[in-house]
Design a protein around this motif. Structure first.
Motif, PDB file in Angstrom:
ATOM      1  N   CYS B 656       0.800  -1.237   0.117  1.00 20.78           N
ATOM      2  CA  CYS B 656       0.026  -0.077  -0.010  1.00 20.78           C
ATOM      3  C   CYS B 656       0.834   1.306   0.088  1.00 20.78           C
ATOM      4  O   CYS B 656       2.130   1.097   0.153  1.00 20.78           O
ATOM      5  CB  CYS B 656      -0.989   0.186   1.288  1.00 20.78           C
ATOM      6  SG  CYS B 656      -0.156   0.350   2.620  1.00 20.78           S
ATOM      7  N   VAL B 657       0.297   2.319  -0.080  1.00 27.31           N
ATOM      8  CA  VAL B 657       1.005   3.448  -0.158  1.00 27.31           C
ATOM      9  C   VAL B 657       2.070   4.149   1.046  1.00 27.31           C
ATOM     10  O   VAL B 657       2.992   4.595   0.866  1.00 27.31           O
ATOM     11  CB  VAL B 657       0.293   4.648  -0.683  1.00 27.31           C
ATOM     12  CG1 VAL B 657      -0.164   4.527  -2.158  1.00 27.31           C
ATOM     13  CG2 VAL B 657      -0.927   4.836  -0.029  1.00 27.31           C
ATOM     14  N   GLY B 658       1.477   3.674   2.146  1.00 23.98           N
ATOM     15  CA  GLY B 658       2.168   3.764   3.585  1.00 23.98           C
ATOM     16  C   GLY B 658       2.796   5.285   3.598  1.00 23.98           C
ATOM     17  O   GLY B 658       1.949   6.172   3.476  1.00 23.98           O
ATOM     18  N   CYS B 662       0.017   8.119   2.785  1.00 22.90           N
ATOM     19  CA  CYS B 662      -1.303   7.896   3.564  1.00 22.90           C
ATOM     20  C   CYS B 662      -1.065   8.569   4.949  1.00 22.90           C
ATOM     21  O   CYS B 662      -0.134   8.430   5.678  1.00 22.90           O
ATOM     22  CB  CYS B 662      -1.497   6.306   3.775  1.00 22.90           C
ATOM     23  SG  CYS B 662      -2.890   5.914   4.653  1.00 22.90           S
ATOM     24  N   PHE B 664      -2.447   7.604   7.619  1.00 22.19           N
ATOM     25  CA  PHE B 664      -2.288   6.647   8.675  1.00 22.19           C
ATOM     26  C   PHE B 664      -1.219   5.780   8.743  1.00 22.19           C
ATOM     27  O   PHE B 664      -0.754   4.964   9.756  1.00 22.19           O
ATOM     28  CB  PHE B 664      -3.593   5.650   8.625  1.00 22.19           C
ATOM     29  CG  PHE B 664      -4.901   6.473   8.902  1.00 22.19           C
ATOM     30  CD1 PHE B 664      -5.055   6.903   9.918  1.00 22.19           C
ATOM     31  CD2 PHE B 664      -5.794   6.185   7.728  1.00 22.19           C
ATOM     32  CE1 PHE B 664      -6.276   7.726  10.491  1.00 22.19           C
ATOM     33  CE2 PHE B 664      -7.107   6.954   8.202  1.00 22.19           C
ATOM     34  CZ  PHE B 664      -7.204   7.546   9.288  1.00 22.19           C
ATOM     35  N   GLY B 665      -0.300   6.006   7.504  1.00 18.93           N
ATOM     36  CA  GLY B 665       0.893   5.056   7.414  1.00 18.93           C
ATOM     37  C   GLY B 665       1.810   5.295   8.810  1.00 18.93           C
ATOM     38  O   GLY B 665       2.188   6.314   9.208  1.00 18.93           O
ATOM     39  N   SER B 694       1.559  -4.019   4.239  1.00 19.01           N
ATOM     40  CA  SER B 694       0.738  -2.779   4.636  1.00 19.01           C
ATOM     41  C   SER B 694       1.199  -2.006   5.680  1.00 19.01           C
ATOM     42  O   SER B 694       1.805  -2.558   6.578  1.00 19.01           O
ATOM     43  CB  SER B 694      -0.818  -3.575   5.289  1.00 19.01           C
ATOM     44  OG  SER B 694      -1.624  -4.283   4.134  1.00 19.01           O
ATOM     45  N   GLY B 695       1.018  -0.636   5.372  1.00 19.97           N
ATOM     46  CA  GLY B 695       1.448   0.410   6.372  1.00 19.97           C
ATOM     47  C   GLY B 695       1.030   0.782   7.613  1.00 19.97           C
ATOM     48  O   GLY B 695       1.308   1.236   8.336  1.00 19.97           O
ATOM     49  N   CYS B 696      -0.292  -0.178   7.953  1.00 20.94           N
ATOM     50  CA  CYS B 696      -0.916   0.076   9.035  1.00 20.94           C
ATOM     51  C   CYS B 696      -2.015  -1.154   9.073  1.00 20.94           C
ATOM     52  O   CYS B 696      -2.287  -1.811   8.223  1.00 20.94           O
ATOM     53  CB  CYS B 696      -1.478   1.185   9.376  1.00 20.94           C
ATOM     54  SG  CYS B 696      -3.284   1.546   8.760  1.00 20.94           S
ATOM     55  N   ARG B 698      -4.976  -1.177   9.079  1.00 23.21           N
ATOM     56  CA  ARG B 698      -6.093  -1.284   8.359  1.00 23.21           C
ATOM     57  C   ARG B 698      -5.998  -2.285   7.151  1.00 23.21           C
ATOM     58  O   ARG B 698      -6.874  -2.754   6.440  1.00 23.21           O
ATOM     59  CB  ARG B 698      -6.499   0.140   7.790  1.00 23.21           C
ATOM     60  CG  ARG B 698      -6.841   1.139   8.989  1.00 23.21           C
ATOM     61  CD  ARG B 698      -6.831   2.491   8.337  1.00 23.21           C
ATOM     62  NE  ARG B 698      -7.035   3.358   9.508  1.00 23.21           N
ATOM     63  CZ  ARG B 698      -6.355   3.728  10.714  1.00 23.21           C
ATOM     64  NH1 ARG B 698      -5.039   3.246  10.390  1.00 23.21           N
ATOM     65  NH2 ARG B 698      -6.488   4.356  11.503  1.00 23.21           N
ATOM     66  N   ASN B 699      -4.832  -2.522   6.776  1.00 20.25           N
ATOM     67  CA  ASN B 699      -4.406  -3.701   5.965  1.00 20.25           C
ATOM     68  C   ASN B 699      -4.794  -3.567   4.526  1.00 20.25           C
ATOM     69  O   ASN B 699      -5.251  -4.497   3.885  1.00 20.25           O
ATOM     70  CB  ASN B 699      -4.735  -4.953   6.512  1.00 20.25           C
ATOM     71  CG  ASN B 699      -4.179  -6.224   5.882  1.00 20.25           C
ATOM     72  OD1 ASN B 699      -3.409  -6.218   5.354  1.00 20.25           O
ATOM     73  ND2 ASN B 699      -4.669  -7.218   6.201  1.00 20.25           N
ATOM     74  N   CYS B 700      -4.484  -2.392   3.920  1.00 16.54           N
ATOM     75  CA  CYS B 700      -4.986  -2.153   2.456  1.00 16.54           C
ATOM     76  C   CYS B 700      -4.403  -3.182   1.575  1.00 16.54           C
ATOM     77  O   CYS B 700      -4.909  -3.330   0.438  1.00 16.54           O
ATOM     78  CB  CYS B 700      -4.996  -0.599   2.184  1.00 16.54           C
ATOM     79  SG  CYS B 700      -5.870   0.326   2.881  1.00 16.54           S
TER      80      CYS B 700
HETATM   81  S1  SF4 Z   1      -2.578   0.340   5.167  1.00 16.02           S
HETATM   82 FE1  SF4 Z   1      -2.872   1.943   6.442  1.00 16.02          FE
HETATM   83  S2  SF4 Z   1      -1.258   3.140   5.665  1.00 16.02           S
HETATM   84 FE2  SF4 Z   1      -1.621   1.783   4.135  1.00 16.02          FE
HETATM   85  S3  SF4 Z   1      -2.922   2.797   2.782  1.00 16.02           S
HETATM   86 FE3  SF4 Z   1      -4.435   1.457   4.094  1.00 16.02          FE
HETATM   87  S4  SF4 Z   1      -4.706   2.741   5.703  1.00 16.02           S
HETATM   88 FE4  SF4 Z   1      -3.107   3.811   4.464  1.00 16.02          FE
END
Ligand code: SF4
Ligand code: SRM
Ligand code: FAD
Ligand code: FES
Lengths: 115, 832
Positions: B656-658, B662, B664-665, B694-696, B698-700
């Motif tokens: 994900c963009v992290g 993002c 929240f990253g 995933s960067g947090c 939320r696990n996109c």
């Molecule tokens: S995983 Fe977290 S940091 Fe990555 S895009 Fe989703 S919300 Fe944003």
């Protein structure tokens, strides 16, 4: 088979990998030419009796090939599906002479007519 | 009440009700005695064991397969750590007992621990005999008794030097075969003119010698060792006749002597061994002796079957059954060298009142000898074909009169009834009392009863419930036939699922044997492992090719004819015989340059479909086979390599963009994904391998359903694995947490390598992890840092040979035959 065979040179046995295959293009479609581990060669239509998978792309073992699409095992000698599967692919007469492969063009042409 | 006083209450209670049993030695005999005791009188004793060896109880008989590389130590453990916990047994590992005080009723160890006993069991086993020739104390002179000996031999064998084994008995020959399998140059010295002269007559001794020599082991008979030569460590063995044999390792396997010194010092009656009565008590009624250290009626024992009988008697006595008594029975033994069959049972010494019946077939390498006395079989030796061993052993034990079948006796049970029987029928014909498993003294009736009453279905169940074939394993075939006879068609031997119809071996056996036997090509492997077909099939060949690639990086030459078409031509075959092409987009990132190159290729080659895949990259579908090299050449020019969308290997690393974008990253998830993909690409794995970062939480990037996933958090990286989202759906397991990106990469590479080494072909990570256990994986790559580093090291090494873009190679002309027809007859036909 037609009355008189007409042998054409289609290349050297060595230009096919051992336990491998290559195709010969004809107007009626591709014929797959196989070379076994024992350096025998077989020619059969490059079309699986199941769903026309290209048999030349399969894995060769013993005197058989496993189709790359759904793993039917086809006999290179008879062109018939083995095991529980039913179906048959056309075979062609093939000779090896002095390391060259000779295919009966008369039979190929007849196949085309029949097709 | 405080914790402390609680504990006190418990221990006072314990002394009031439970007797204290102390065991000296943790070998096979006391292990069995305790199993039986816990069965008969659970909780009756507080048990403490002292063991000179620094480990749990294991199957000593199976040391030879460990030496030859066919088994690992973990596979021969009898009582794992959990067993001691479960039964409340205190085990002092690596603690030798040095004194027994019979008045105070205590034992004391070399480390100064003193423990009181009510009942004491001495089970100190045997000591190997060392011939006191000059030089016998040099470094490099070993005996063959315990795991330390085996580990020392394996270490010495690493340098592939020369080994001399003194002693050509069962143990010596097993050691020689094992060292040979480990790549050493081995010579066996035997004092007598022929091998195993006690069991075999000279002609049969020669048959055996020939079989041993055929394995590349030299045999010198009538060899009298005069001295072992060397400065600091052994360099050679000198024989009486002046022969000098160079040696880096010398194994003495000339016999054993009961280990009774400790008992003697304590004032117990000792002859050759510690003297015991039929109740297994020594001259002190509170002290028992069991195993090889015990002497009964002037006799000591060196095989497990009688020792296990002793163990049963002791357990009975300790549980309060005064009627339990020991009556020694005849023993049988087998040589455990793969490929050499030798079985002997009973008494086969020459004497006036005895007759021999001998069958000899030198061409087939078969020798059978039956010793008769008063029309009864008292001994039997079989070489080459040992299938009738159990039947003869049964005749010996029962003392059956054989007058009626004397004529055909030597041909075995198949002829006893007139016509030949198939093996299953022969087993069916055995009486219920016939002994099937010699090691554990299990007879046919006990096995068939267990199968029917407990509803046992397979070999593992039978082993667990009856112990049959659970020790040396040589009766496995008989036990399986019994299961077959008893269950009929309901028996489905699932113990080992063969790889395919070309072999009886399972995937794990094949992988183990590739290493043990140093197999480096598919034809060699098929020869050595006795493949049933001339060149395998479409199931085994791709698997074997992978196992060899993974085991011998840089050495094994990939066999492209053993790969599926997709891996052979590095594109995905479609239903119409065309192909799809997917370039790597590292971590899902792309650029204007890459997109432009893709657009150009699509137009230039008339590619009918372009699609975004579920793996964050672009798929060009419907490419003609002959266009593939040119398509790749153009994509290469823009810096793109194969995305291996076809490979049993690394596929995608989704990100994900992290922190890049993002709100929240928590970490640079895109950067880590790109790094992982650049590090792991090109590697071959048992099945496809997909990652995500995933960067947090939320696990996109959907990391928690991948083979390996990373969830970035404030404090670092949670590493997940064993997820699935294809044919099965399963969330990942947590492997562990690390603080830095470097650690995350190291752990992931080590995990990948462990999977590469243990996974069965086509077994995804989640299936592998389920089979070997999530905890063992975690233990090996998270907890054991040294192991992790070693795995990581092996992965890095193998990547040196793997990270070559297959597209660039083929665009440059490799495997050109794949992409061009052999001949084109369309023109010729047209000209007809
Ligand atoms: S995983 Fe977290 S940091 Fe990555 S895009 Fe989703 S919300 Fe944003
Ligand atoms: C192209 C793609 C579909 C798409 O258009 O998005 C795709 C296409 C195919 N998938 Fe897939 N899978 C694609 C993403 C996935 C995903 C999603 C993902 O990767 O995040 C999954 C679920 C995750 C997983 O792997 O479990 C997925 C689970 C499968 C499975 C089931 C695997 C399993 O063990 O459960 C198969 C069948 C198999 O491998 O035996 C499969 C098999 C296939 C094959 C190879 C079928 C075949 O044998 O022909 C398809 C090849 C098409 C081709 O020629 O390109 N594909 N496939 C995706 C390519 C991703 C990439 O960039 O490389
Ligand atoms: C390589 C090999 C192959 C064999 N193959 C076969 C076979 O095929 N069939 C068969 O029937 N038999 C076989 N045997 C023999 C069999 O293993 C033994 O008969 C059996 O293990 C003896 O059991 P035990 O409990 O008496 O002694 P062991 O198993 O030897 O155990 C004795 C233990 O006591 C410990 N000990 C000794 N003194 C002390 C002390 N003072 N304090 C604390 N601990 C002490 C020792 O360290 C050892 O761990 C084989 C043996 C070897 C070495
Ligand atoms: S097309 Fe050959 S098996 Fe289906």
């Amino acid at each position: 088979m037609t009355a008189k065979a007409k042998w054409v040179d289609i290349g050297a046995l060595d230009s096919i990998p051992v336990r491998g295959a290559r195709v010969v293009k004809t107007r009626a479609g591709c014929i797959a030419v196989f070379r076994t581990a024992e350096n025998e060669a077989f020619a059969i239509d490059d079309r699986c009796p199941h769903k026309q998978g290209p048999l030349s792309q399969g894995i060769v073992h013993g005197r058989a090939v496993t189709c790359p699409l759904h793993n039917w095992v086809i006999s290179l000698e008879t062109g018939a599906a083995t095991g529980a599967d039913k179906g048959q692919t056309k075979t062609y007469a093939l000779k090896i002479e002095g390391g060259r492969l000779l295919l009966d063009a008369a039979e190929v042409a007849a196949g085309k007519v029949a097709a | 009440m405080t914790m402390k006083s609680l504990e006190l209450v418990r221990s006072t209670k314990a002394t009031a009700h439970r007797q204290r049993l102390v065991v000296i030695g943790n070998g096979m005999a006391p292990g069995r005695a305790l199993d039986k005791l816990f069965e008969a009188a659970p909780g009756a004793y507080d048990v403490t064991i002292f063991n000179a060896e620094p480990r749990v109880n294991y199957d000593r008989i199976m040391l030879s397969p460990v030496l030859s590389g066919e088994k690992k130590f973990e596979q021969i453990v009898i009582h794992g750590d959990g067993w001691y916990v479960k039964h409340g047994v205190t085990l002092y590992k690596g603690s030798t007992v040095t004194a027994i005080d019979r008045t105070a009723k205590t034992v004391t160890s070399a480390r100064g621990i003193t423990v009181p006993y009510d009942k004491l069991m001495i089970a100190t086993g045997s000591l190997p005999i060392v011939i006191p020739v000059p030089g016998h104390k040099l470094a490099g002179v070993l005996s063959y008794r315990d795991l330390d000996d085996v580990e020392a031999m394996l270490l010495a064998a690493k340098s592939r030097g020369t080994a001399v084994v003194i002693g050509g008995g069962l143990l010596g020959l097993e050691a020689a075969a094992g060292l040979k399998d480990q790549g050493m140059d081995v010579t066996v010295l035997h004092l007598m003119p022929t091998l195993m002269e006690r069991q075999l007559d000279p002609a049969a001794g020669h048959l055996l010698q020939r079989a041993v020599e055929a394995r590349g082991i030299k045999v010198i008979t009538k060899a009298n060792t005069k001295a072992i030569l060397g400065e600091k460590k052994v360099e050679a063995v000198l024989l009486e006749d002046g022969t000098r044999l160079p040696a880096d390792l010398v194994i003495m396997a000339v016999g054993i002597r009961p280990n009774a010194g400790l008992a003697k010092d304590a004032g117990l009656d000792v002859g050759r061994g510690i003297q015991v009565g039929t109740d297994m008590r020594t001259s002190d009624p509170d002290i028992f002796a069991v195993g090889e250290c015990a002497e009964f009626a002037g006799q000591t024992y060196g095989l497990v079957a009688p020792l296990y009988e002793m163990a049963t008697v002791i357990a009975g006595q300790l549980a309060g059954d005064a009627s339990a008594t020991f009556t020694p029975s005849v023993t049988a033994t087998r040589l455990k060298v793969t490929g050499i069959n030798l079985f002997s049972a009973g008494d086969f010494a020459d004497a006036k009142d005895r007759e021999d019946i001998v069958l000899r077939d030198a061409t087939r390498g078969i020798y059978k000898r039956v010793v008769l006395k008063d029309n009864k079989v008292i001994g039997a030796v079989f070489y080459g074909d040992t299938t009738d061993g159990a039947w003869f052993f049964d005749l010996i034990k029962k003392g059956s009169d054989i007058t009626a079948m004397r004529e055909t006796l030597i041909f075995g049970p198949s002829y006893a009834g007139g016509s030949a029987l198939d093996p299953t029928a022969a087993v069916a014909a055995l009486p219920d009392e016939a002994e099937i498993c010699g090691c554990n003294g299990v007879c046919k009736g006990k096995i068939t009863t267990a199968i029917t009453q407990l509803g046992l279905k397979n070999l593992d169940d039978v082993r667990a419930h009856t112990k049959a074939s659970a020790s040396c394993g040589t009766c496995t075939g008989l036990v399986e036939q019994l299961i077959k006879v008893t269950l009929g068609d309901a028996y489905n031997p699932t113990a080992v699922q063969p790889m395919c119809a070309c072999t009886n071996l399972g995937h794990d056996d094949v992988r183990r044997l590739i290493v043990a036997k140093d197999l480096k090509s598919i034809p060699d492997l098929m020869q050595a492992l006795e493949w049933k077909t001339s060149c395998g099939c479409a199931k085994c060949r791709p698997a074997l090719n992978y196992y060899l690639v993974a085991t011998w990086p840089g050495e094994y030459a990939d066999d492209s004819q053993s790969r599926y078409i997709n891996e052979r031509v590095h594109a995905n075959i479609q239903k119409d015989g065309t192909y799809s092409v997917v370039p790597r987009m590292w971590g899902g990132m792309t650029s204007a340059k890459e997109l432009r190159a893709i657009a150009d290729v699509v137009e230039k080659f008339n590619i009918p479909s372009v699609k975004c895949t579920g793996g964050q990259r672009i798929d060009m579908l419907g490419v003609k086979k002959q266009d593939l090299p040119a398509v790749w050449a153009d994509l290469n020019k823009a810096g793109m390599v194969s995305g291996a969308a076809y490979a049993k290997g690394l596929r995608t690393v989704k990100t994900c963009v992290g922190t890049d974008w993002c709100r929240f990253g928590t970490q640079d998830s895109t950067g880590l994904g790109v790094k992982l993909e650049k590090f792991l690409w090109g590697s071959w794995t048992p099945a496809k391998l997909k990652l995500a970062v995933s960067g947090c939480p939320r696990n996109c990037a959907e990391a928690t359903c991948k083979d390996i996933g990373v969830i970035c958090v404030d404090s670092g990286y949670d590493i997940h694995f064993a997820g699935a989202a294809g044919l099965d759906i399963k969330g990942t397991e947590v492997l562990g947490h690390v603080a830095t990106e470097d650690e995350a990469i190291e752990v992931i590479a080590a995990l990948t390598q462990l999977y590469r080494e243990q996974g069965r072909y086509l077994e995804r990570v989640y299936k592998w992890a389920k089979r070997v256990g999530i905890d063992t994986v975690r233990q090996q790559v998270m907890d054991d840092v040294e192991r992790r580093k070693a795995l990581h090291g092996r992965f890095v090494y193998s990547q040196k040979f793997a990270q070559i873009d297959p597209w660039a190679e083929r665009a440059a002309g490799k495997d050109a035959h794949e992409f061009a027809p052999l001949a084109d007859l369309t023109f010729k036909e047209a000209a007809e």
